[in-house]
Motif scaffolding. Structure first.
Motif, PDB file in Angstrom:
ATOM      1  N   ARG A  51     -45.749  15.648 -23.274  1.00 13.17           N
ATOM      2  CA  ARG A  51     -44.630  16.043 -22.416  1.00 13.17           C
ATOM      3  C   ARG A  51     -43.427  16.282 -23.320  1.00 13.17           C
ATOM      4  O   ARG A  51     -43.354  15.724 -24.421  1.00 13.17           O
ATOM      5  N   PRO A  52     -42.484  17.098 -22.888  1.00  8.88           N
ATOM      6  CA  PRO A  52     -41.319  17.367 -23.731  1.00  8.88           C
ATOM      7  C   PRO A  52     -40.439  16.122 -23.877  1.00  8.88           C
ATOM      8  O   PRO A  52     -40.040  15.527 -22.885  1.00  8.88           O
ATOM      9  N   VAL A  53     -40.173  15.740 -25.118  1.00  6.89           N
ATOM     10  CA  VAL A  53     -39.311  14.588 -25.388  1.00  6.89           C
ATOM     11  C   VAL A  53     -38.182  14.924 -26.360  1.00  6.89           C
ATOM     12  O   VAL A  53     -37.193  14.211 -26.413  1.00  6.89           O
ATOM     13  N   PHE A  54     -38.318  16.005 -27.115  1.00  9.47           N
ATOM     14  CA  PHE A  54     -37.296  16.426 -28.075  1.00  9.47           C
ATOM     15  C   PHE A  54     -36.886  17.843 -27.722  1.00  9.47           C
ATOM     16  O   PHE A  54     -37.702  18.760 -27.752  1.00  9.47           O
ATOM     17  N   TRP A  55     -35.615  18.003 -27.391  1.00 11.91           N
ATOM     18  CA  TRP A  55     -35.118  19.268 -26.866  1.00 11.91           C
ATOM     19  C   TRP A  55     -34.162  19.951 -27.838  1.00 11.91           C
ATOM     20  O   TRP A  55     -33.313  19.301 -28.441  1.00 11.91           O
ATOM     21  N   LEU A  56     -34.318  21.274 -27.945  1.00 19.24           N
ATOM     22  CA  LEU A  56     -33.373  22.113 -28.672  1.00 19.24           C
ATOM     23  C   LEU A  56     -32.567  22.891 -27.644  1.00 19.24           C
ATOM     24  O   LEU A  56     -33.127  23.439 -26.689  1.00 19.24           O
ATOM     25  N   HIS A  57     -31.267  22.954 -27.841  1.00 20.66           N
ATOM     26  CA  HIS A  57     -30.377  23.684 -26.947  1.00 20.66           C
ATOM     27  C   HIS A  57     -29.533  24.619 -27.803  1.00 20.66           C
ATOM     28  O   HIS A  57     -28.841  24.168 -28.724  1.00 20.66           O
ATOM     29  N   ALA A  58     -29.600  25.921 -27.519  1.00 19.93           N
ATOM     30  CA  ALA A  58     -28.828  26.889 -28.290  1.00 19.93           C
ATOM     31  C   ALA A  58     -27.341  26.710 -28.021  1.00 19.93           C
ATOM     32  O   ALA A  58     -26.912  26.649 -26.870  1.00 19.93           O
ATOM     33  N   GLY A  59     -26.566  26.615 -29.099  1.00 21.06           N
ATOM     34  CA  GLY A  59     -25.111  26.551 -29.006  1.00 21.06           C
ATOM     35  C   GLY A  59     -24.508  27.828 -29.544  1.00 21.06           C
ATOM     36  O   GLY A  59     -25.195  28.663 -30.133  1.00 21.06           O
ATOM     37  N   LYS A  60     -23.232  27.981 -29.339  1.00 18.50           N
ATOM     38  CA  LYS A  60     -22.559  29.193 -29.805  1.00 18.50           C
ATOM     39  C   LYS A  60     -22.190  29.107 -31.276  1.00 18.50           C
ATOM     40  O   LYS A  60     -22.089  30.105 -31.963  1.00 18.50           O
ATOM     41  N   ASP A  61     -21.962  27.906 -31.763  1.00 16.91           N
ATOM     42  CA  ASP A  61     -21.530  27.703 -33.148  1.00 16.91           C
ATOM     43  C   ASP A  61     -22.444  26.690 -33.818  1.00 16.91           C
ATOM     44  O   ASP A  61     -23.105  25.900 -33.162  1.00 16.91           O
ATOM     45  N   LYS A  62     -22.404  26.706 -35.148  1.00 16.20           N
ATOM     46  CA  LYS A  62     -23.142  25.692 -35.894  1.00 16.20           C
ATOM     47  C   LYS A  62     -22.552  24.321 -35.544  1.00 16.20           C
ATOM     48  O   LYS A  62     -21.340  24.145 -35.570  1.00 16.20           O
ATOM     49  N   PRO A  63     -23.390  23.373 -35.172  1.00 14.37           N
ATOM     50  CA  PRO A  63     -22.876  22.045 -34.820  1.00 14.37           C
ATOM     51  C   PRO A  63     -22.073  21.433 -35.966  1.00 14.37           C
ATOM     52  O   PRO A  63     -22.438  21.550 -37.128  1.00 14.37           O
ATOM     53  N   LYS A  64     -20.963  20.787 -35.630  1.00 15.95           N
ATOM     54  CA  LYS A  64     -20.101  20.169 -36.637  1.00 15.95           C
ATOM     55  C   LYS A  64     -20.619  18.808 -37.077  1.00 15.95           C
ATOM     56  O   LYS A  64     -20.410  18.384 -38.196  1.00 15.95           O
ATOM     57  N   ASP A  65     -21.264  18.103 -36.177  1.00 17.63           N
ATOM     58  CA  ASP A  65     -21.811  16.785 -36.482  1.00 17.63           C
ATOM     59  C   ASP A  65     -23.314  16.888 -36.663  1.00 17.63           C
ATOM     60  O   ASP A  65     -23.990  17.535 -35.871  1.00 17.63           O
ATOM     61  N   HIS A  66     -23.815  16.249 -37.707  1.00 19.60           N
ATOM     62  CA  HIS A  66     -25.251  16.244 -37.950  1.00 19.60           C
ATOM     63  C   HIS A  66     -25.874  15.016 -37.304  1.00 19.60           C
ATOM     64  O   HIS A  66     -25.281  13.945 -37.286  1.00 19.60           O
ATOM     65  N   GLN A  67     -27.062  15.193 -36.797  1.00 18.38           N
ATOM     66  CA  GLN A  67     -27.788  14.133 -36.114  1.00 18.38           C
ATOM     67  C   GLN A  67     -28.925  13.631 -37.004  1.00 18.38           C
ATOM     68  O   GLN A  67     -29.355  14.319 -37.925  1.00 18.38           O
ATOM     69  N   HIS A  68     -29.425  12.457 -36.672  1.00 20.24           N
ATOM     70  CA  HIS A  68     -30.630  11.925 -37.311  1.00 20.24           C
ATOM     71  C   HIS A  68     -31.655  11.698 -36.217  1.00 20.24           C
ATOM     72  O   HIS A  68     -31.364  11.043 -35.208  1.00 20.24           O
ATOM     73  N   VAL A  69     -32.843  12.254 -36.407  1.00 18.53           N
ATOM     74  CA  VAL A  69     -33.935  12.103 -35.458  1.00 18.53           C
ATOM     75  C   VAL A  69     -35.170  11.683 -36.235  1.00 18.53           C
ATOM     76  O   VAL A  69     -35.499  12.289 -37.261  1.00 18.53           O
ATOM     77  N   ALA A  70     -35.854  10.639 -35.761  1.00 19.50           N
ATOM     78  CA  ALA A  70     -37.091  10.179 -36.399  1.00 19.50           C
ATOM     79  C   ALA A  70     -38.236  10.322 -35.413  1.00 19.50           C
ATOM     80  O   ALA A  70     -38.141   9.855 -34.277  1.00 19.50           O
ATOM     81  N   PHE A  71     -39.299  10.974 -35.859  1.00 17.98           N
ATOM     82  CA  PHE A  71     -40.482  11.169 -35.036  1.00 17.98           C
ATOM     83  C   PHE A  71     -41.590  10.235 -35.493  1.00 17.98           C
ATOM     84  O   PHE A  71     -41.797  10.056 -36.691  1.00 17.98           O
ATOM     85  N   THR A  72     -42.310   9.665 -34.551  1.00 15.57           N
ATOM     86  CA  THR A  72     -43.407   8.762 -34.852  1.00 15.57           C
ATOM     87  C   THR A  72     -44.610   9.543 -35.357  1.00 15.57           C
ATOM     88  O   THR A  72     -45.086  10.468 -34.697  1.00 15.57           O
ATOM     89  N   ALA A  73     -45.084   9.154 -36.521  1.00 17.63           N
ATOM     90  CA  ALA A  73     -46.335   9.687 -37.052  1.00 17.63           C
ATOM     91  C   ALA A  73     -47.419   8.638 -36.823  1.00 17.63           C
ATOM     92  O   ALA A  73     -47.156   7.435 -36.866  1.00 17.63           O
ATOM     93  N   ARG A  74     -48.632   9.099 -36.566  1.00 15.19           N
ATOM     94  CA  ARG A  74     -49.729   8.178 -36.284  1.00 15.19           C
ATOM     95  C   ARG A  74     -50.410   7.683 -37.551  1.00 15.19           C
ATOM     96  O   ARG A  74     -51.220   6.765 -37.500  1.00 15.19           O
ATOM     97  N   SER A  75     -50.072   8.289 -38.688  1.00 19.43           N
ATOM     98  CA  SER A  75     -50.656   7.872 -39.967  1.00 19.43           C
ATOM     99  C   SER A  75     -49.728   8.300 -41.094  1.00 19.43           C
ATOM    100  O   SER A  75     -48.845   9.150 -40.913  1.00 19.43           O
ATOM    101  N   ARG A  76     -49.955   7.719 -42.246  1.00 20.56           N
ATOM    102  CA  ARG A  76     -49.182   8.122 -43.422  1.00 20.56           C
ATOM    103  C   ARG A  76     -49.512   9.558 -43.814  1.00 20.56           C
ATOM    104  O   ARG A  76     -48.638  10.292 -44.292  1.00 20.56           O
ATOM    105  N   ALA A  77     -50.734   9.965 -43.594  1.00 21.45           N
ATOM    106  CA  ALA A  77     -51.113  11.357 -43.883  1.00 21.45           C
ATOM    107  C   ALA A  77     -50.305  12.331 -43.021  1.00 21.45           C
ATOM    108  O   ALA A  77     -49.935  13.412 -43.489  1.00 21.45           O
ATOM    109  N   GLU A  78     -50.026  11.959 -41.767  1.00 22.79           N
ATOM    110  CA  GLU A  78     -49.189  12.810 -40.917  1.00 22.79           C
ATOM    111  C   GLU A  78     -47.776  12.909 -41.475  1.00 22.79           C
ATOM    112  O   GLU A  78     -47.159  13.973 -41.423  1.00 22.79           O
ATOM    113  N   VAL A  79     -47.249  11.815 -42.007  1.00 18.91           N
ATOM    114  CA  VAL A  79     -45.919  11.840 -42.624  1.00 18.91           C
ATOM    115  C   VAL A  79     -45.928  12.818 -43.799  1.00 18.91           C
ATOM    116  O   VAL A  79     -45.036  13.667 -43.923  1.00 18.91           O
TER     117      VAL A  79
END
Length: 128
Positions: A51-79
């Protein structure tokens, strides 16, 4: 605790190319595009495994603040595969795959900057 989250991106199509490639090794993909009549004409799309859990939303300008997002990997090989795919998709390295024992003994992660400069991570918490 988090059901879903979203970030604003300056160029939706460029970010989509990046995330399509970076998410594939994690078993995730773009699952839904919100019809633009519901978004005021902006492109909005959600990524996930089932199901959708991480969303991208188009903005008009480059975002001024940078975000940190961590995605769960099921194995080290996936990382490892996430990091390689994200770099191949144009991401910039922000810390290659490896243990981060200062978080906990089995914290295995990799970090890249996406096209907007957001710090994107894949992490596996399982022992090798």
């Amino acid at each position: 605790m988090i059901d879903h989250l979203g970030i604003t991106v300056a160029d939706f199509d460029a970010s989509k190319v990046f995330y399509d490639k970076a998410m594939a090794p994690l078993g995730a993909s773009l699952l839904y595009m919100v019809p633009q009549e519901y978004t005021g004409g902006a492109k909005v799309g959600g990524y996930g495994r089932d199901r959708p859990v991480f969303w991208l939303h188009a903005g008009k300008d480059k975002p001024k603040d940078h975000q940190h997002v961590a995605f769960t990997a099921r194995s080290r090989a996936e990382v490892d595969a996430f990091h390689a795919a994200a770099l191949a998709a144009g991401g910039k390295d922000n810390g290659g795959p490896g243990l981060r024992p200062h978080y906990h003994p089995n914290y295995y992660g990799a970090f890249v900057f996406d096209p907007d400069g957001n710090n994107v991570e894949a992490v596996c918490h399982a022992a090798e």
